[in-house]
Design an enzyme around this catalytic site. Sequence first.
Site, mmCIF file in Angstrom:
data_model
loop_
_atom_site.group_PDB
_atom_site.id
_atom_site.type_symbol
_atom_site.label_atom_id
_atom_site.label_comp_id
_atom_site.label_asym_id
_atom_site.label_seq_id
_atom_site.Cartn_x
_atom_site.Cartn_y
_atom_site.Cartn_z
ATOM 1 N N MET A 50 0.829 -1.304 -0.142
ATOM 2 C CA MET A 50 -0.083 -0.003 0.008
ATOM 3 C C MET A 50 0.914 1.349 0.083
ATOM 4 O O MET A 50 0.342 2.382 0.248
ATOM 5 C CB MET A 50 -1.010 -0.035 1.128
ATOM 6 C CG MET A 50 -2.011 -1.286 1.165
ATOM 7 S SD MET A 50 -3.370 -0.911 2.005
ATOM 8 C CE MET A 50 -2.845 -0.429 3.821
ATOM 9 N N GLY A 51 1.897 1.006 -0.294
ATOM 10 C CA GLY A 51 3.101 2.073 -0.292
ATOM 11 C C GLY A 51 3.611 2.794 1.051
ATOM 12 O O GLY A 51 3.445 1.888 2.006
ATOM 13 N N HIS A 88 8.951 1.272 3.706
ATOM 14 C CA HIS A 88 9.932 1.378 4.579
ATOM 15 C C HIS A 88 10.862 -0.154 4.145
ATOM 16 O O HIS A 88 10.634 -1.054 3.549
ATOM 17 C CB HIS A 88 9.347 1.400 6.117
ATOM 18 C CG HIS A 88 8.318 0.150 6.194
ATOM 19 N ND1 HIS A 88 8.708 -0.994 6.209
ATOM 20 C CD2 HIS A 88 7.120 0.392 6.427
ATOM 21 C CE1 HIS A 88 7.474 -1.669 6.659
ATOM 22 N NE2 HIS A 88 6.550 -0.912 6.517
ATOM 23 N N HIS A 140 9.075 -3.267 3.529
ATOM 24 C CA HIS A 140 8.594 -3.544 2.280
ATOM 25 C C HIS A 140 9.906 -4.025 1.545
ATOM 26 O O HIS A 140 9.997 -4.957 0.394
ATOM 27 C CB HIS A 140 8.009 -2.585 1.676
ATOM 28 C CG HIS A 140 6.751 -1.915 2.404
ATOM 29 N ND1 HIS A 140 6.674 -0.874 3.196
ATOM 30 C CD2 HIS A 140 5.444 -2.448 2.294
ATOM 31 C CE1 HIS A 140 5.411 -0.705 3.516
ATOM 32 N NE2 HIS A 140 4.687 -1.670 3.104
ATOM 33 N N GLN A 170 -10.717 -2.513 2.089
ATOM 34 C CA GLN A 170 -10.260 -2.970 3.162
ATOM 35 C C GLN A 170 -10.345 -1.969 4.551
ATOM 36 O O GLN A 170 -9.924 -2.362 5.460
ATOM 37 C CB GLN A 170 -8.949 -3.593 2.930
ATOM 38 C CG GLN A 170 -7.587 -2.650 2.866
ATOM 39 C CD GLN A 170 -6.542 -3.532 2.596
ATOM 40 O OE1 GLN A 170 -6.355 -4.102 1.470
ATOM 41 N NE2 GLN A 170 -5.500 -3.581 3.513
ATOM 42 N N GLU A 184 5.555 -11.665 7.292
ATOM 43 C CA GLU A 184 4.974 -12.215 8.529
ATOM 44 C C GLU A 184 4.634 -11.211 9.596
ATOM 45 O O GLU A 184 3.829 -11.583 10.383
ATOM 46 C CB GLU A 184 6.078 -13.321 9.198
ATOM 47 C CG GLU A 184 6.448 -14.390 8.387
ATOM 48 C CD GLU A 184 7.502 -15.084 9.091
ATOM 49 O OE1 GLU A 184 7.974 -14.783 10.150
ATOM 50 O OE2 GLU A 184 7.712 -16.047 8.485
ATOM 51 N N LYS A 185 4.626 -9.943 9.393
ATOM 52 C CA LYS A 185 4.291 -8.984 10.176
ATOM 53 C C LYS A 185 2.512 -8.951 10.167
ATOM 54 O O LYS A 185 2.018 -8.934 11.412
ATOM 55 C CB LYS A 185 4.626 -7.478 9.268
ATOM 56 C CG LYS A 185 3.911 -6.525 9.809
ATOM 57 C CD LYS A 185 4.197 -5.908 11.089
ATOM 58 C CE LYS A 185 3.379 -4.694 11.736
ATOM 59 N NZ LYS A 185 2.455 -4.022 10.987
#
Length: 275
Positions: free
Chosen positions: A30-31, A34, A37, A61, A148-149
Site C-alpha cells: 500500500m506504499g 519502509h 517492504h 479493506q 509475517e508482520k
Amino acid sequence: MKIFRTKSELRQQVSEWKQQGRSIGFVPTMGALHAGHLSLIDQMNSKADRTIASIFVNPTQFAAHEDLDNYPRTEASDCKKLAEHETDLVYIPSAREIYPDGFSLRVSLDGPAQGLESEARPHFFDGVATVVAKLLLQVRPDFAIFGEKDYQQLLVIQQLVRDLDIDTQIISGPIIRETDGLAMSSRNAYLTSEQRAIAGKLNIILSELAQSQQPPAIAVAEAKQALLNAGFTGVDYAVIRDADTLGDISDETQNRRALIVARLGDIRLLDNMPA
Ligand code: AMP
C-alpha cells in the site's frame, strides 16, 4: 524501472517476459514504503527473474471510520526506493482501474480469516482477499511474497490461493524491526514521541509471552497486564495459537505462534513471533 497505471500495459509486459521464459515475482504493497517492504523486494529479486511491486491503497479493506483518506501516500519517494532496490516494474492502479463501475465481486473466506483481526475489523479480510485475488490474476506471477508482520493475512492469502487454484507460489518474509524491536509499519508515522517510546515495549512483552514456561492462559493474562502497565491504552488480543491454522492450541500443538495487537489511542500495533 517501468511505472504502469493500467492493467493492459501490465499484462502486455508480463506476457512479453513470460514469452522470454522469465519467472515473475510480485510484491503487493500500500506504499509508504519502509525497510520491511524493501526486504520483500530484495528477497523476491533473488527468487524471480523479474520483480513487480504494486502500490494500491485498497479502499475495500478500510471501514468508513478508518484511515483511508489519511493513509500516508508517498508515491515519488516510494518509486525512488523501488528503483534503488532494482524493481523491474511498479504497478500503481487507480481505484477505478481495480473497481470499475458495476464491480460486484466480494471474496470471503472462513478458516484463518475468522477471529483475531476480524473481531476489530470485520470487513478487512474480504477487502484484502478481493484485491489480492484481482492483483494475482492481473499480474499472473510465479511467486508472490507477503510479510509475517501480518501473519493472519499471510495465512488468509495462502488459503485464498489454494481455494481458487491460483497458480502462484506464496512466499513469506520475516518481520523487519526498528532497533528497539518495534515492527516497522507505515502507520508508525502516526505515533507521537511519547507513544513511540511505549511502542518499543510491545516486542519485549511479546517475547516474554512466546518464551513463557507458564500455562498459556496465565502467560496471556500476564502479557495483557504488562501491556497496560507499559502504557498501552488497550489490548485487542494477546494469544498463543496454532501457527498453521490460527486455531486453538492443545498439548500436542508443536507449531505455535504468539500474536498481540495493542492500542495506543486509535493506533493499533501488531506483532507476532513463534512460541
Ligand atoms: P502494506 O503496505 O502494509 O500492505 O504491506 C505490504 C507488505 O509488506 C505486506 O506483505 C506486509 O506484511 C509487509 N510488511 C509490512 N511491514 C513489514 C515489516 N516490518 N517486515 C516485513 N514485512 C512487512
